[in-house]
Design an enzyme around this catalytic site. Structure first.
Site, PDB file in Angstrom:
ATOM      1  N   GLY A  32       9.799   9.729  -1.763  1.00 15.36           N
ATOM      2  CA  GLY A  32      10.607   8.736  -2.680  1.00 15.36           C
ATOM      3  C   GLY A  32      10.475   7.352  -2.158  1.00 15.36           C
ATOM      4  N   THR A  49       7.485   3.875   4.997  1.00 14.24           N
ATOM      5  CA  THR A  49       7.024   5.181   4.928  1.00 14.24           C
ATOM      6  C   THR A  49       7.541   6.111   5.796  1.00 14.24           C
ATOM      7  OG1 THR A  49       4.825   6.511   4.516  1.00 14.24           O
ATOM      8  CG2 THR A  49       5.013   4.763   6.464  1.00 14.24           C
ATOM      9  N   SER A  78       6.119   1.759   2.438  1.00 17.62           N
ATOM     10  CA  SER A  78       5.710   3.097   1.624  1.00 17.62           C
ATOM     11  C   SER A  78       4.149   3.034   1.358  1.00 17.62           C
ATOM     12  CB  SER A  78       6.551   3.188   0.490  1.00 17.62           C
ATOM     13  OG  SER A  78       6.048   4.123  -0.644  1.00 17.62           O
ATOM     14  N   GLU A  80       3.425   4.097  -1.311  1.00 17.62           N
ATOM     15  CA  GLU A  80       3.355   3.900  -2.628  1.00 17.62           C
ATOM     16  C   GLU A  80       3.510   2.173  -2.957  1.00 17.62           C
ATOM     17  OE1 GLU A  80       2.031   6.185  -4.448  1.00 17.62           O
ATOM     18  OE2 GLU A  80       2.971   7.902  -3.898  1.00 17.62           O
TER      19      GLU A  80
HETATM   20  P1  13P Z   1       6.531   7.073   1.304  1.00 15.39           P
HETATM   21  O1  13P Z   1       7.310   8.021   2.582  1.00 15.39           O
HETATM   22  O2  13P Z   1       5.447   6.477   2.155  1.00 15.39           O
HETATM   23  O3  13P Z   1       7.490   6.199   0.767  1.00 15.39           O
HETATM   24  O4  13P Z   1       6.047   8.104   0.462  1.00 15.39           O
HETATM   25  C1  13P Z   1       6.751   9.123  -0.049  1.00 15.39           C
HETATM   26  C2  13P Z   1       6.277   9.553  -1.344  1.00 15.39           C
HETATM   27  O5  13P Z   1       7.146   9.844  -2.319  1.00 15.39           O
HETATM   28  C3  13P Z   1       5.110   9.582  -1.678  1.00 15.39           C
HETATM   29  O6  13P Z   1       4.756   9.706  -3.198  1.00 15.39           O
END
Ligand code: 13P
Length: 243
Positions: A32, A49, A78, A80
């Site tokens: 998330g 991330t 992240s 996303e």
């Molecule tokens: P991240 O750790 O890069 O934020 O990704 C986690 C995630 O929920 C991918 O959908």
């Protein structure tokens, strides 16, 4: 104190609260992400991330621009981030984005099941429905394109098929509440469906009234941002050194 520190502090606080409350699916993983738009700037403050939330500190929070170029932070943002940035570009009313792997909404995500309008206080917060964004691999252009296509419905929560949920709002604390309301709706809808009995939804007229109130609130927020921007532009020339 750095220019973005207050944003970073708020992103970290809500991220750790979401994690402690189990909204990221597991408490020890990294499933998330959370972001805030910086007022009057094309800049987004976002979680890094692949870092356990309980270990995250202010220094780990990233700042990127709308072209995804790094403004601040040593860590990689992240995966996303493009989905968050696309949301801010498309929805001018939105200043906070939370992507979760929350349980009940994730259960509906594997059933590819949208949530109809069930409760008036939820519909007033979220809008007329919670639609399902079609599946694409996490972090891909295809996923953020699929999300981008759904945002025109002007709602505030989405289920991401076989993945999780996306909640978007004007403010980070308010968006946290959307996460809670989505989980309440998804949990009750799942339990109601499991009985096999018909589920009643709000009357169409009520849904139309409530959704209009959602749109009016968004329009007020867009107008507020525009007025703030204009006021700032008027002040800025006076700050310029005179020659
Ligand atoms: P991240 O750790 O890069 O934020 O990704 C986690 C995630 O929920 C991918 O959908």
């Amino acid at each position: 104190m750095g220019h973005y520190d207050e944003y970073k502090r708020r992103v970290l606080r809500i991220t750790q609260r979401l994690s402690a409350d189990g909204y990221f699916g597991s408490k020890s993983g990294s499933a998330g992400n959370v972001s805030m738009l910086v007022e009057d700037e094309d800049a987004v403050v976002i979680t890094p991330t692949h870092l356990q939330y309980s270990l995250m500190t202010i220094e780990d929070i990233c700042v990127v621009d709308f072209d995804l170029a790094r403004i601040e932070g040593e860590r990689k943002p992240s995966i996303e981030t493009p989905m968050h940035v696309a949301t801010y570009k498309i929805r001018a009313d939105v200043s906070a984005v939370i992507h979760t792997h929350q349980m009940a909404a994730s259960a509906l995500s594997v059933l590819n099941q949208p949530i109809p309008p069930l409760f008036d206080e939820v519909t007033l917060a979220i809008g007329k429905s919670v639609e399902v964004v079609p599946y694409a691999l996490s972090g891909t252009r295809e996923l953020h394109d699929n999300v981008a296509r759904k945002l025109a419905n002007r709602c505030h929560c989405y289920i991401i098929q076989n993945h999780g949920a996306l909640c978007i709002g004007t403010d980070l604390d308010e968006t946290f509440t959307l996460v809670e309301l989505l989980e309440k709706s998804a949990t009750i809808y799942m339990q109601a469906l499991a009985t096999g009995k018909p589920v009643t939804v709000l009357p169409e007229k009520t849904v139309a009234q409530l959704h209009s109130a959602v749109i009016a609130r968004q329009d007020r927020e867009i107008a507020r941002k525009q007025a703030h921007h204009v006021a700032r532009m008027k002040v800025a020339p006076e700050a310029e050194p005179s020659h």
